[in-house]
Scaffold this motif. Sequence first.
Motif, mmCIF file in Angstrom:
data_model
loop_
_atom_site.group_PDB
_atom_site.id
_atom_site.type_symbol
_atom_site.label_atom_id
_atom_site.label_comp_id
_atom_site.label_asym_id
_atom_site.label_seq_id
_atom_site.Cartn_x
_atom_site.Cartn_y
_atom_site.Cartn_z
ATOM 1 N N UNK B 35 0.859 -1.034 -0.108
ATOM 2 C CA UNK B 35 0.121 0.000 -0.176
ATOM 3 C C UNK B 35 0.721 1.096 -0.018
ATOM 4 N N UNK B 36 2.097 1.097 0.341
ATOM 5 C CA UNK B 36 3.192 2.314 0.611
ATOM 6 C C UNK B 36 4.097 2.253 -0.432
ATOM 7 N N UNK B 37 4.211 1.455 -1.453
ATOM 8 C CA UNK B 37 5.270 1.460 -2.488
ATOM 9 C C UNK B 37 5.278 2.466 -3.627
ATOM 10 N N UNK B 38 6.222 2.887 -3.926
ATOM 11 C CA UNK B 38 6.221 4.094 -5.094
ATOM 12 C C UNK B 38 5.947 3.466 -6.404
ATOM 13 N N UNK B 39 6.060 1.998 -6.607
ATOM 14 C CA UNK B 39 5.991 1.606 -7.965
ATOM 15 C C UNK B 39 4.653 1.028 -8.288
ATOM 16 N N UNK B 40 3.788 1.246 -9.381
ATOM 17 C CA UNK B 40 2.311 1.077 -9.558
ATOM 18 C C UNK B 40 2.080 0.175 -10.528
ATOM 19 N N UNK B 41 3.020 -0.551 -11.228
ATOM 20 C CA UNK B 41 2.616 -1.470 -12.471
ATOM 21 C C UNK B 41 2.726 -2.808 -11.887
ATOM 22 N N UNK B 48 10.761 -0.418 -4.406
ATOM 23 C CA UNK B 48 11.816 0.490 -4.619
ATOM 24 C C UNK B 48 11.900 1.475 -3.607
ATOM 25 N N UNK B 49 10.795 2.009 -2.952
ATOM 26 C CA UNK B 49 10.626 3.056 -2.133
ATOM 27 C C UNK B 49 9.104 3.200 -1.677
ATOM 28 N N UNK B 50 9.288 4.086 -0.550
ATOM 29 C CA UNK B 50 7.778 4.065 0.188
ATOM 30 C C UNK B 50 7.424 5.418 0.281
ATOM 31 N N UNK B 51 5.986 5.528 -0.002
ATOM 32 C CA UNK B 51 5.106 6.781 -0.080
ATOM 33 C C UNK B 51 4.078 6.869 0.524
ATOM 34 N N UNK B 52 3.525 7.828 0.870
ATOM 35 C CA UNK B 52 1.925 7.956 1.222
ATOM 36 C C UNK B 52 1.026 8.622 0.303
ATOM 37 N N UNK B 53 1.577 8.734 -0.907
ATOM 38 C CA UNK B 53 0.767 9.216 -1.792
ATOM 39 C C UNK B 53 -0.473 8.784 -2.355
ATOM 40 N N UNK B 54 -0.429 7.171 -2.037
ATOM 41 C CA UNK B 54 -1.620 6.323 -2.411
ATOM 42 C C UNK B 54 -2.889 6.662 -1.677
ATOM 43 N N UNK B 55 -2.594 6.895 -0.382
ATOM 44 C CA UNK B 55 -3.624 7.243 0.698
ATOM 45 C C UNK B 55 -4.317 8.256 -0.026
ATOM 46 N N UNK B 56 -3.701 9.361 -0.393
ATOM 47 C CA UNK B 56 -4.457 10.457 -0.955
ATOM 48 C C UNK B 56 -5.218 10.100 -2.295
ATOM 49 N N UNK B 57 -4.368 9.469 -3.261
ATOM 50 C CA UNK B 57 -5.041 8.970 -4.377
ATOM 51 C C UNK B 57 -6.348 8.230 -4.252
ATOM 52 N N UNK B 58 -6.198 7.469 -3.258
ATOM 53 C CA UNK B 58 -7.575 6.528 -2.821
ATOM 54 C C UNK B 58 -8.499 7.398 -2.526
ATOM 55 N N UNK B 227 -12.291 -6.379 -9.401
ATOM 56 C CA UNK B 227 -12.098 -5.906 -10.807
ATOM 57 C C UNK B 227 -10.736 -4.982 -10.900
ATOM 58 N N UNK B 228 -10.112 -4.490 -9.910
ATOM 59 C CA UNK B 228 -9.052 -3.675 -9.981
ATOM 60 C C UNK B 228 -7.880 -4.617 -10.307
ATOM 61 N N UNK B 229 -8.039 -5.594 -9.652
ATOM 62 C CA UNK B 229 -6.801 -6.788 -9.843
ATOM 63 C C UNK B 229 -6.672 -7.263 -11.274
ATOM 64 N N UNK B 230 -7.758 -7.170 -12.136
ATOM 65 C CA UNK B 230 -7.734 -7.639 -13.449
ATOM 66 C C UNK B 230 -7.494 -6.552 -14.389
ATOM 67 N N UNK B 231 -7.605 -5.371 -14.017
ATOM 68 C CA UNK B 231 -7.358 -4.027 -14.872
ATOM 69 C C UNK B 231 -6.332 -3.341 -14.000
ATOM 70 N N UNK B 232 -5.241 -3.487 -14.186
ATOM 71 C CA UNK B 232 -4.135 -2.748 -13.421
ATOM 72 C C UNK B 232 -4.133 -1.339 -13.800
ATOM 73 N N UNK B 233 -4.396 -0.498 -12.611
ATOM 74 C CA UNK B 233 -4.178 0.986 -12.829
ATOM 75 C C UNK B 233 -4.153 1.512 -11.557
ATOM 76 N N UNK B 234 -3.131 2.141 -11.125
ATOM 77 C CA UNK B 234 -2.886 2.498 -9.840
ATOM 78 C C UNK B 234 -3.152 1.394 -8.770
#
Lengths: 329, 271
Positions: B35-41, B48-58, B227-234
Amino acid sequence: MTTAVSFAKVSRHFGAVRAVDDVDLSIAEGEFFAMLGPSGSGKTTCLRLIAGFEQPTSGHIEIFGTTVEHVPPYRRNVNTVFQDYALFPHMNIIDNVAYGLMIRGMNKADRHAAANEALELVALPGYGERRPGQLSGGQRQRVALARALVNKPKVLLLDEPLGALDLKLREQMQEELKTLQRKLGITFVFVTHDQGEALSMADRVAVFNDGKIQQVGSPQDIYQRPQSRFVADFVGSSNVLEPDFVKQLTGKESFASLRPEAIRIVAADGHSATVTGNSYLGGNTRITLALGDIRISALIPADQNVPETGSTIQISWQESDLHLMEGAQ
Amino acid sequence: MRSDGKQRAPWGLKLAAGLGLAFMHLPIALIFVYAFTTEDKSYQWPPPGFTLKWLEVTWNRPDVWEALKLSLQTATVSTLIAMVLGTLCAAAVSRTKFFGRETISLLVILPIALPGIITGIALRSAFSIADIPFSIWTIILGHATFCVVVVYNNAVARFRRTSGSLVEASMDLGANSFQTFRHVILPNIGTALLAGGMLAFALSFDEVIVTTFTAGQQSTLPIWMLEELVRPRQRPVTNVVAMVVVLVTVLPILAAYYLTRDGDQVAGSGK
């Protein structure tokens, strides 16, 4: 004298089972009335009919002159002490006792004062804050009594209330219940299968068997003058003598009862009997005897020698102790 | 008889137990880490690194909020339905004797024994035969079938431990049916109901199979994640949501466990 409870031809059938069958009954105000009988004899069903938990299949029930068919339990001025006490486990003792008053809308200070008074009446002052689970069986029994009495019922119903207590406590509670009843003047209807309990406490006893009342009367009546073989046998294990034997003794052909304690061992001029067994009861010893092919039992007081099994002895009794049960079958 | 109850386990057993627990719970910890990774694909290890930005994106994704709202509504309403029906049914079965009592008891419990896919297919064909369009109510109906069981099982166990003469005692002391329910029955079955309700809520909140058949085009939170797991996006957004779902469902289950710990049952928690 006012009639507290009256049954007129009351029956309660469960399917084919006639739990209560055509019972007529009248209990006077202020009376200590015992319903005595073996389990399944209909005595508890009768109590539940008075409480309102059962409705009669046929017949008519009145409480203080008011017809009570279709009157639900919560509108009857009658309270019950349950066999398992049925104390509310989620409430402390004071709230248990004050429950009936709370339902009636009495304010907290008043009902707690009344509940404390009731707890004093049953010799449990200061127990209000405890939970039912923290009390002994005898104490719970007293709480159940206080919870019923605090509502000042016109009739108090007691369903085998002493059944779960040990012997010493039971005797003590018998004494206390009797004193309490005299003091309060409330009509007590007491169900028990223990004839000793019924005889020692009640003003009148009704003996039940198979859904019918076999005999109603004072304890002395029931014990000394049983009207049927069942009553003679159930109340105090009397010897029931067959008509042809009674005819030899008295000239009258009828069943007769003879109390075991009325039989004396004599040196001579008695009926000769063979001792076939004995059992030690503490205060006395019960011996079984064979008079020819008739078997009877007798009680030997502790201060007398118990004859050996197999020996032949002479026995006798007062003629007045032989009670004829005319009309019994 | 062994006098000291604090016998120590051999270290081999401890190790095996530790490995077993790790096998079960480490994957869950991994979900939290991603949930805190910097890599989203793709899920790359180590991150590779840690970030809190996904909390904001979510937080800013409306589809997450819609799915969450639908899930919460479904779970709440099915739990309420289950609590009313489950309690009534438990009271009927444990308080009275009537023809077909055992059958009813079995039929109530059956949905939890049936595979969810059967319940799902059955409900779907029933809805289509009756011409009922999919809506939140079709999902709620599906969820209520197994939520009722959980509440029922908890309530039945408690009713059995509550002496029947308590109700009679209450009526004898002047209380009518309503007062008896309010002052005697409810306080005695309250914690069992609460525990059953919480379990029902947790079950409904993460249910997938029955929902798949009864939701139509709507997405509850678990369906949305699938559905999110099938269509990778963020991708890490899914992990953030998963983390929230774990927290939301674990808390009521823990609470239910503590509420009924003194009793003898956390019944029907096995769905």
